[in-house]
Design a protein around this motif. Structure first.
Motif, PDB file in Angstrom:
ATOM      1  N   MET A 179      50.419 -27.811   2.648  1.00  0.00           N
ATOM      2  CA  MET A 179      50.363 -27.220   1.123  1.00  0.00           C
ATOM      3  C   MET A 179      51.164 -27.792   0.334  1.00  0.00           C
ATOM      4  O   MET A 179      52.268 -28.017   0.467  1.00  0.00           O
ATOM      5  N   SER A 180      50.706 -28.508  -0.789  1.00  0.00           N
ATOM      6  CA  SER A 180      51.530 -29.045  -1.777  1.00  0.00           C
ATOM      7  C   SER A 180      52.507 -28.048  -2.567  1.00  0.00           C
ATOM      8  O   SER A 180      51.539 -27.129  -3.109  1.00  0.00           O
ATOM      9  N   LEU A 181      53.611 -28.248  -2.966  1.00  0.00           N
ATOM     10  CA  LEU A 181      54.236 -27.380  -3.891  1.00  0.00           C
ATOM     11  C   LEU A 181      54.358 -28.092  -5.223  1.00  0.00           C
ATOM     12  O   LEU A 181      54.952 -27.543  -6.294  1.00  0.00           O
ATOM     13  N   LYS A 182      53.832 -29.380  -5.396  1.00  0.00           N
ATOM     14  CA  LYS A 182      53.724 -30.222  -6.876  1.00  0.00           C
ATOM     15  C   LYS A 182      53.282 -29.183  -7.892  1.00  0.00           C
ATOM     16  O   LYS A 182      52.157 -28.403  -7.863  1.00  0.00           O
ATOM     17  N   ASP A 183      54.203 -29.070  -8.903  1.00  0.00           N
ATOM     18  CA  ASP A 183      53.830 -28.219  -9.937  1.00  0.00           C
ATOM     19  C   ASP A 183      53.649 -26.849 -10.033  1.00  0.00           C
ATOM     20  O   ASP A 183      53.093 -26.228 -10.657  1.00  0.00           O
ATOM     21  N   ALA A 184      54.057 -26.279  -8.784  1.00  0.00           N
ATOM     22  CA  ALA A 184      53.876 -24.864  -8.460  1.00  0.00           C
ATOM     23  C   ALA A 184      55.053 -24.121  -9.185  1.00  0.00           C
ATOM     24  O   ALA A 184      56.122 -24.660  -9.505  1.00  0.00           O
ATOM     25  N   SER A 212      67.687  -1.812 -15.051  1.00  0.00           N
ATOM     26  CA  SER A 212      66.111  -1.670 -15.266  1.00  0.00           C
ATOM     27  C   SER A 212      65.483  -2.372 -16.322  1.00  0.00           C
ATOM     28  O   SER A 212      64.376  -2.803 -16.286  1.00  0.00           O
ATOM     29  N   GLY A 213      66.399  -3.149 -17.213  1.00  0.00           N
ATOM     30  CA  GLY A 213      65.810  -3.909 -18.141  1.00  0.00           C
ATOM     31  C   GLY A 213      65.826  -5.314 -17.908  1.00  0.00           C
ATOM     32  O   GLY A 213      65.382  -6.091 -18.505  1.00  0.00           O
ATOM     33  N   ALA A 214      66.138  -5.519 -16.298  1.00  0.00           N
ATOM     34  CA  ALA A 214      66.291  -6.909 -16.264  1.00  0.00           C
ATOM     35  C   ALA A 214      64.930  -7.558 -15.852  1.00  0.00           C
ATOM     36  O   ALA A 214      64.697  -8.747 -16.058  1.00  0.00           O
ATOM     37  N   VAL A 215      64.215  -6.572 -15.148  1.00  0.00           N
ATOM     38  CA  VAL A 215      62.803  -7.036 -14.755  1.00  0.00           C
ATOM     39  C   VAL A 215      61.935  -7.661 -16.061  1.00  0.00           C
ATOM     40  O   VAL A 215      61.069  -8.516 -15.885  1.00  0.00           O
ATOM     41  N   GLY A 216      62.111  -7.010 -17.193  1.00  0.00           N
ATOM     42  CA  GLY A 216      61.397  -7.290 -18.329  1.00  0.00           C
ATOM     43  C   GLY A 216      61.765  -8.639 -18.901  1.00  0.00           C
ATOM     44  O   GLY A 216      61.118  -9.422 -19.256  1.00  0.00           O
ATOM     45  N   ARG A 217      63.334  -8.816 -18.729  1.00  0.00           N
ATOM     46  CA  ARG A 217      63.819 -10.144 -19.388  1.00  0.00           C
ATOM     47  C   ARG A 217      63.234 -11.432 -18.314  1.00  0.00           C
ATOM     48  O   ARG A 217      62.931 -12.242 -18.671  1.00  0.00           O
ATOM     49  N   ILE A 218      63.461 -11.015 -16.942  1.00  0.00           N
ATOM     50  CA  ILE A 218      62.664 -11.950 -16.149  1.00  0.00           C
ATOM     51  C   ILE A 218      61.191 -12.221 -16.396  1.00  0.00           C
ATOM     52  O   ILE A 218      60.804 -13.371 -16.572  1.00  0.00           O
ATOM     53  N   THR A 219      60.239 -11.244 -16.353  1.00  0.00           N
ATOM     54  CA  THR A 219      59.023 -11.480 -16.750  1.00  0.00           C
ATOM     55  C   THR A 219      58.817 -12.285 -18.016  1.00  0.00           C
ATOM     56  O   THR A 219      58.021 -13.124 -18.161  1.00  0.00           O
ATOM     57  N   ALA A 220      59.588 -11.946 -19.044  1.00  0.00           N
ATOM     58  CA  ALA A 220      59.551 -12.690 -20.282  1.00  0.00           C
ATOM     59  C   ALA A 220      59.795 -14.171 -20.169  1.00  0.00           C
ATOM     60  O   ALA A 220      58.902 -15.057 -20.627  1.00  0.00           O
ATOM     61  N   ASN A 221      60.734 -14.562 -19.269  1.00  0.00           N
ATOM     62  CA  ASN A 221      60.872 -15.883 -18.997  1.00  0.00           C
ATOM     63  C   ASN A 221      59.743 -16.531 -18.138  1.00  0.00           C
ATOM     64  O   ASN A 221      59.661 -17.873 -18.541  1.00  0.00           O
ATOM     65  N   ILE A 222      59.263 -16.212 -17.322  1.00  0.00           N
ATOM     66  CA  ILE A 222      58.183 -16.716 -16.604  1.00  0.00           C
ATOM     67  C   ILE A 222      56.916 -16.709 -17.195  1.00  0.00           C
ATOM     68  O   ILE A 222      56.188 -17.659 -16.971  1.00  0.00           O
ATOM     69  N   SER A 223      56.632 -15.586 -18.040  1.00  0.00           N
ATOM     70  CA  SER A 223      55.192 -15.372 -18.505  1.00  0.00           C
ATOM     71  C   SER A 223      54.596 -16.595 -19.318  1.00  0.00           C
ATOM     72  O   SER A 223      53.561 -16.913 -19.457  1.00  0.00           O
ATOM     73  N   ALA A 224      55.539 -17.371 -19.761  1.00  0.00           N
ATOM     74  CA  ALA A 224      55.316 -18.542 -20.718  1.00  0.00           C
ATOM     75  C   ALA A 224      54.503 -19.538 -19.863  1.00  0.00           C
ATOM     76  O   ALA A 224      53.720 -20.279 -20.182  1.00  0.00           O
ATOM     77  N   LYS A 225      54.750 -19.660 -18.680  1.00  0.00           N
ATOM     78  CA  LYS A 225      54.160 -20.617 -17.580  1.00  0.00           C
ATOM     79  C   LYS A 225      52.634 -19.885 -17.199  1.00  0.00           C
ATOM     80  O   LYS A 225      51.892 -20.669 -16.743  1.00  0.00           O
ATOM     81  N   GLY A 226      52.623 -18.712 -17.384  1.00  0.00           N
ATOM     82  CA  GLY A 226      51.141 -18.158 -17.292  1.00  0.00           C
ATOM     83  C   GLY A 226      50.744 -17.874 -15.862  1.00  0.00           C
ATOM     84  O   GLY A 226      49.590 -17.393 -15.353  1.00  0.00           O
ATOM     85  N   ARG A 227      51.661 -18.041 -14.798  1.00  0.00           N
ATOM     86  CA  ARG A 227      51.495 -17.887 -13.352  1.00  0.00           C
ATOM     87  C   ARG A 227      52.897 -17.795 -12.723  1.00  0.00           C
ATOM     88  O   ARG A 227      53.764 -18.415 -13.108  1.00  0.00           O
TER      89      ARG A 227
END
Length: 87
Positions: A1-6, A63-78
């Protein structure tokens, strides 16, 4: 399994096993979000960083950390890889 660009999120990336896993993923050409509680420990210059490395400073007991983490990653779409190495 390739992790390239994962897209990966590694909690506990400020030290120990989580940090080693994050750098292994970067070495496999994955885009890695390194999550840790301490900015100082998270960005310590043990190895060189590159454009595929992103830092998120958050405490998962906040409790607010999960929202901040999601905001950072959501720009990638996956999220392809999730490593929970918080201790």
């Amino acid at each position: 399994m390739s992790l390239k660009d994962a897209v990966a999120l590694v909690s506990g990336a400020s030290g120990g096993i989580g940090r080693a896993i994050a750098f292994d993923l970067l070495g496999a050409s994955a885009e890695v979000f390194m999550l840790g509680r301490s900015a100082e420990k998270l960005v310590q210059p043990q190895r060189s960083y590159h454009a595929k490395c992103h830092f998120i400073v958050a405490d998962l007991t906040d409790s607010g950390a999960v929202g901040r983490i999601t905001a950072n990653i959501s720009a990638k779409g996956r999220l392809d890889v999730l490593v929970l190495s918080s201790g």
